[in-house]
Scaffold this motif. Structure first.
Motif, PDB file in Angstrom:
ATOM      1  N   GLY A 171      24.187   3.985  12.440  1.00 29.66           N
ATOM      2  CA  GLY A 171      24.438   2.681  13.069  1.00 29.66           C
ATOM      3  C   GLY A 171      25.942   2.545  13.240  1.00 29.66           C
ATOM      4  N   TYR A 172      26.388   2.476  14.500  1.00 26.66           N
ATOM      5  CA  TYR A 172      27.841   2.523  14.726  1.00 26.66           C
ATOM      6  C   TYR A 172      28.571   1.431  13.981  1.00 26.66           C
ATOM      7  N   ARG A 173      27.933   0.282  13.866  1.00 24.93           N
ATOM      8  CA  ARG A 173      28.621  -0.838  13.226  1.00 24.93           C
ATOM      9  C   ARG A 173      28.780  -0.577  11.723  1.00 24.93           C
TER      10      ARG A 173
ATOM     11  N   MET B  50      33.276   7.623  13.369  1.00 24.50           N
ATOM     12  CA  MET B  50      32.454   8.103  14.482  1.00 24.50           C
ATOM     13  C   MET B  50      31.027   8.417  14.061  1.00 24.50           C
ATOM     14  N   GLU B  51      30.121   8.144  14.979  1.00 22.68           N
ATOM     15  CA  GLU B  51      28.722   8.497  14.762  1.00 22.68           C
ATOM     16  C   GLU B  51      28.399   9.758  15.554  1.00 22.68           C
ATOM     17  N   THR B  52      27.399  10.488  15.121  1.00 17.53           N
ATOM     18  CA  THR B  52      26.986  11.674  15.878  1.00 17.53           C
ATOM     19  C   THR B  52      26.502  11.301  17.282  1.00 17.53           C
TER      20      THR B  52
ATOM     21  N   LEU C 291      12.675  14.702  14.196  1.00 19.88           N
ATOM     22  CA  LEU C 291      11.261  14.393  14.447  1.00 19.88           C
ATOM     23  C   LEU C 291      11.080  12.879  14.338  1.00 19.88           C
ATOM     24  N   ARG C 292      10.228  12.330  15.177  1.00 21.40           N
ATOM     25  CA  ARG C 292       9.964  10.883  15.141  1.00 21.40           C
ATOM     26  C   ARG C 292       8.515  10.647  14.743  1.00 21.40           C
ATOM     27  N   MET C 293       8.333   9.666  13.860  1.00 16.57           N
ATOM     28  CA  MET C 293       6.960   9.315  13.450  1.00 16.57           C
ATOM     29  C   MET C 293       6.727   7.857  13.832  1.00 16.57           C
TER      30      MET C 293
ATOM     31  N   ILE D  31      16.208  10.294   6.349  1.00 18.09           N
ATOM     32  CA  ILE D  31      15.073   9.499   6.822  1.00 18.09           C
ATOM     33  C   ILE D  31      15.491   8.043   6.983  1.00 18.09           C
ATOM     34  N   ARG D  32      15.037   7.434   8.087  1.00 22.82           N
ATOM     35  CA  ARG D  32      15.389   6.034   8.349  1.00 22.82           C
ATOM     36  C   ARG D  32      14.468   5.485   9.419  1.00 22.82           C
ATOM     37  N   GLN D  33      14.487   4.165   9.515  1.00 27.62           N
ATOM     38  CA  GLN D  33      13.745   3.513  10.591  1.00 27.62           C
ATOM     39  C   GLN D  33      14.593   3.500  11.842  1.00 27.62           C
ATOM     40  N   SER D  34      13.984   3.677  12.998  1.00 31.80           N
ATOM     41  CA  SER D  34      14.741   3.559  14.243  1.00 31.80           C
ATOM     42  C   SER D  34      15.250   2.133  14.391  1.00 31.80           C
ATOM     43  N   VAL D  35      16.429   2.014  14.987  1.00 33.71           N
ATOM     44  CA  VAL D  35      16.978   0.685  15.245  1.00 33.71           C
ATOM     45  C   VAL D  35      16.216   0.013  16.384  1.00 33.71           C
ATOM     46  N   HIS D  36      15.739   0.808  17.335  1.00 37.58           N
ATOM     47  CA  HIS D  36      15.219   0.229  18.569  1.00 37.58           C
ATOM     48  C   HIS D  36      13.711   0.203  18.706  1.00 37.58           C
ATOM     49  N   ASN D  37      13.046   1.145  18.080  1.00 36.91           N
ATOM     50  CA  ASN D  37      11.614   1.293  18.334  1.00 36.91           C
ATOM     51  C   ASN D  37      10.854   1.387  17.021  1.00 36.91           C
TER      52      ASN D  37
HETATM   53  O1  LIG Z   1      17.375   4.323  15.749  1.00 35.76           O
HETATM   54  P1  LIG Z   1      17.520   5.122  16.996  1.00 35.76           P
HETATM   55  O2  LIG Z   1      16.542   4.776  18.044  1.00 35.76           O
HETATM   56  O3  LIG Z   1      17.558   6.584  16.703  1.00 35.76           O
HETATM   57  O4  LIG Z   1      18.939   4.756  17.565  1.00 35.76           O
HETATM   58  C1  LIG Z   1      20.050   4.813  16.704  1.00 35.76           C
HETATM   59  C2  LIG Z   1      21.242   4.315  17.452  1.00 35.76           C
HETATM   60  O5  LIG Z   1      20.943   3.023  17.860  1.00 35.76           O
HETATM   61  C3  LIG Z   1      21.916   2.384  18.630  1.00 35.76           C
HETATM   62  O6  LIG Z   1      22.055   3.019  19.850  1.00 35.76           O
HETATM   63  C4  LIG Z   1      23.184   2.303  17.907  1.00 35.76           C
HETATM   64  O7  LIG Z   1      24.172   1.849  18.792  1.00 35.76           O
HETATM   65  C5  LIG Z   1      23.597   3.615  17.329  1.00 35.76           C
HETATM   66  O8  LIG Z   1      24.673   3.370  16.498  1.00 35.76           O
HETATM   67  C6  LIG Z   1      22.471   4.266  16.586  1.00 35.76           C
HETATM   68  O9  LIG Z   1      22.798   5.566  16.213  1.00 35.76           O
END
Ligand SMILES: O=P(O)(O)OC[C@H]1O[C@H](O)[C@H](O)[C@@H](O)[C@@H]1O
Length: 627
Positions: free
Chosen positions: A416-418, A438-440, A494-496, A575-581
């Motif tokens: 998460g860039y923030r 920086m983020e990848t 991989l996405r679950m 491992i983490r939850q997606s930010v968007h989906n």
């Molecule tokens: O969680 P994801 O769908 O993989 O997306 C992860 C990304 O979400 C956004 O685009 C944020 O700006 C990024 O900082 C983060 O890396």
């Protein structure tokens, strides 16, 4: 085949009719009077209320939700709260996604904007400000942009803000509109959903201090939730109504481009052609039909560069070629092809709103992800010996060694860039000099650039370095600066998908992620060990900072390493939850061929199936990878 458009898109050029300060539309006077009265009441009521969300107000209180409404927000209110994605607002703005209805409606945008405006007024009063609150608004070319902008303007105006419309703009330019002396707005909002599909849209918020934090946006969305419910009740579920607000059309992008040009000129200080330091260089841009075209004609060409071969410069909200994204394989491979075809010195790939970037060097080598971090770290470590570099925890062990070999310190932190930027700010405050965050994903912030997440500035740094290298008579392209970066043998994502109703997705995702941590801590997964948590751990990585509270949606994430009884250390998983989906992201890296498959297979049997998580998590991608 890629389209090459050498002529700039009209929309990002200075608009003849949009000179600074020109008024587009004036509202009727009675409306303005009523509005001012209302706003005074809001602020006054806020000062006496005991319900204002702390995160959003920094301790000051805001308008109290009318009794009954707050309690009744329930499901309806949650549709607004779910729009928060870390420090951004993101949602579906157009029909077309299977199983995902439109939730970023004009009314949703209006109430969020109004709540932001209200929050801002309180913030500025805390700062000793007062009177007029001036907010600029930019947007990317998404098809939903014009309609949602109208709602955004209305919401800001309802909160008593003067609105300045930048039109098509970039995220860094929005922030810079609060800094550049000619504009110096109190705040800015960028409407964008970055690299997400064309059906999505979203909001990013800035004040002069930088982007809002997740906590602040959460507070704003909370207030917007009850306002949304109240407004829907009043409108009988209808949309935005009322008199259109006053909006001033302004041309910030030209001033912003000049700002970037000035930086390059000053830092290169070319001995023979100061104003055209890029004369003799071929630099091409792939804007992916997002907002980045201006960089070609208003920055590079004016500095003397030949930009022939640039790709997809024309803004197009359907993104017909590929998503503007430096992580997108098509975007990178088209740019590599163009660099080689045209014999360019550099190719630049921006994301839609230009807060992320990647480059291609003269040999056609893609420099994104870890490589981009390495390149910027190499430049920064030359300028600031010993500096710390903060990245998310998906970077390779090779990157840590690269940074350490140059005398730097590598802090691995949350995705998460923030989160990454906030960690850098915190380290500096704690006395650890940290210049790079920086983020990848290509999000890059530098201390010297307001800690701003800024893809254009990252490219500016690389261009300056490229010219300096030539002036110094050095052989090779910028890629030669990262020749010794070791790459992992394997890197897999991989996405679950999280199954079931979307409203339970966050909770289920957290449960799945926490289960892995618990299994490891309870000793149920031999060979696995959580990477150390801590404030600033160079060699082992800090994945969840024990001094923070994981309140945000993207906060629960762990990295764990796997040591095989016979083969030794195989690698790590993150491992983490997606930010968007509604999905769980499983990143893996291994220094041994086949290592990722071994780790995935182990997790499949002993974690995913053994825990029964497969009841609500779709594990088919993992199964496919293993088999
Ligand atoms: O969680 P994801 O769908 O993989 O997306 C992860 C990304 O979400 C956004 O685009 C944020 O700006 C990024 O900082 C983060 O890396």
């Amino acid at each position: 085949m890629a389209t090459t458009i050498t002529s700039p898109a009209v929309t990002l050029r200075p608009c003849k009719n949009s000179a600074w300060g020109s008024v587009i539309r004036l509202p009727p006077r009675p409306w303005r009077r009523t509005f001012c009265r209302r706003q005074r009441q809001v602020v006054k009521a806020g000062a006496n209320s005991s319900r204002g969300p702390k995160a959003a107000t920094g301790g000051r209180r805001l308008e109290t939700p009318p009794s009954g409404v707050a309690a009744a927000t329930g499901e309806e209110g949650d549709t607004i709260r779910r729009l928060q994605n870390g420090p951004d607002v993101r949602g579906v703005a157009l029909e077309g996604e299977t199983g995902r209805p439109v939730d970023l409606t004009p009314l949703a945008v209006e109430v969020i904007a109004e709540s932001f405006g209200e929050w801002l007024r309180v913030e500025l009063q805390l700062d000793g400000g007062g009177g007029e609150v001036r907010v600029s608004v930019g947007r990317d070319p998404r098809l939903s942009g014009p309609r949602l902008s109208a709602a955004l303007f209305a919401g800001l105006a309802r909160a008593g803000c003067s609105v300045f419309d930048m039109g098509l703009a970039t995220t860094p330019a929005c922030f810079m509109s609060t800094i550049l002396p000619r504009f110096s707005y109190d705040a800015s909002i960028m409407m964008t959903a970055s690299h997400l599909p064309y059906t999505r849209n979203g909001l990013k918020f800035f004040t002069k201090r930088g982007g809002l934090t997740s906590g602040q946006v959460e507070g704003i969305c909370d207030r917007a939730a009850w306002r949304y419910v109240a407004r829907k009740m009043a409108l009988g579920g209808g949309g935005v109504r009322g008199t259109p607000p006053v909006v001033m059309r302004v041309d910030v992008m030209s001033a912003y481009a000049q700002h970037l040009r000035d930086i390059i000129k000053q830092r290169v200080a070319h001995p023979t052609h100061y104003d055209t330091p890029l004369k003799g260089f071929k630099v091409l841009v792939n804007a992916g039909n997002g907002c980045a075209g201006f960089f070609t004609w208003d920055v590079l060409e004016k500095l003397g560069a030949d930009t022939m071969g640039s790709l997809h410069l024309e803004p197009d909200g359907r993104f017909p070629n590929h998503m503007p994204n430096p992580e997108d394989p098509t975007a990178m491979s088209l740019t590599r092809g163009a660099v080689l075809d045209h014999g360019a010195d550099l190719g630049v790939v921006f994301d839609t709103d230009v807060d992320r970037s990647g480059v291609v060097d003269a040999t056609g080598a893609a420099i994104n992800g870890d490589r981009l971090i390495a390149l910027i770290s190499a430049i920064a470590l030359d300028e600031h010996p010993g500096t710390a570099v903060v990245t998310d925890a998906r970077t390779s062990d090779g990157l840590t060694r690269f940074i350490e070999a140059r005398g730097g310190r590598h802090c691995l932190y949350r995705v998460g860039y923030r989160n990454v930027i906030d960690k850098g700010v915190q380290l500096n405050a704690d006395g650890v000099e940290t210049h790079v965050m920086m983020e990848t994903s290509g999000h890059g912030a530098l201390k010297e650039n307001y800690f701003l997440d800024d893809g254009a500035y990252v490219v500016v740094k690389i261009i300056i370095e490229m010219v300096r290298m030539r002036l110094a008579g050095l052989e090779g392209s910028v890629g030669s600066l990262i020749m010794d970066l070791e790459e992992p043998a394997e890197s897999v994502l991989l996405r679950m998908n999280i199954l079931g109703e979307p409203k339970y997705a966050k909770q289920r995702g957290t449960q799945a992620v926490e289960t892995l941590k618990n299994y490891i801590q309870e000793g149920r997964l031999n060979g696995w060990a959580l990477d150390d948590c801590g404030d600033f751990s160079v060699s082992q990585g800090c994945l969840v900072d024990t001094s923070d509270h994981p309140i945000d949606v993207d906060a629960y994430m762990y990295r764990a390493k796997f040591v095989d009884e016979f083969k030794g250390k195989l690698g790590w998983v993150h491992i983490r939850q997606s930010v968007h989906n509604p999905n769980i992201a499983l990143n893996m890296q291994s220094s041994i061929p086949g290592g990722c498959k071994s780790m995935a297979s182990d997790l499949l049997d002993r974690y995913l199936l053994a825990s029964g998580l497969n009841d609500f998590v779709d594990i088919s991608e993992v199964q496919k990878f293993v088999n």
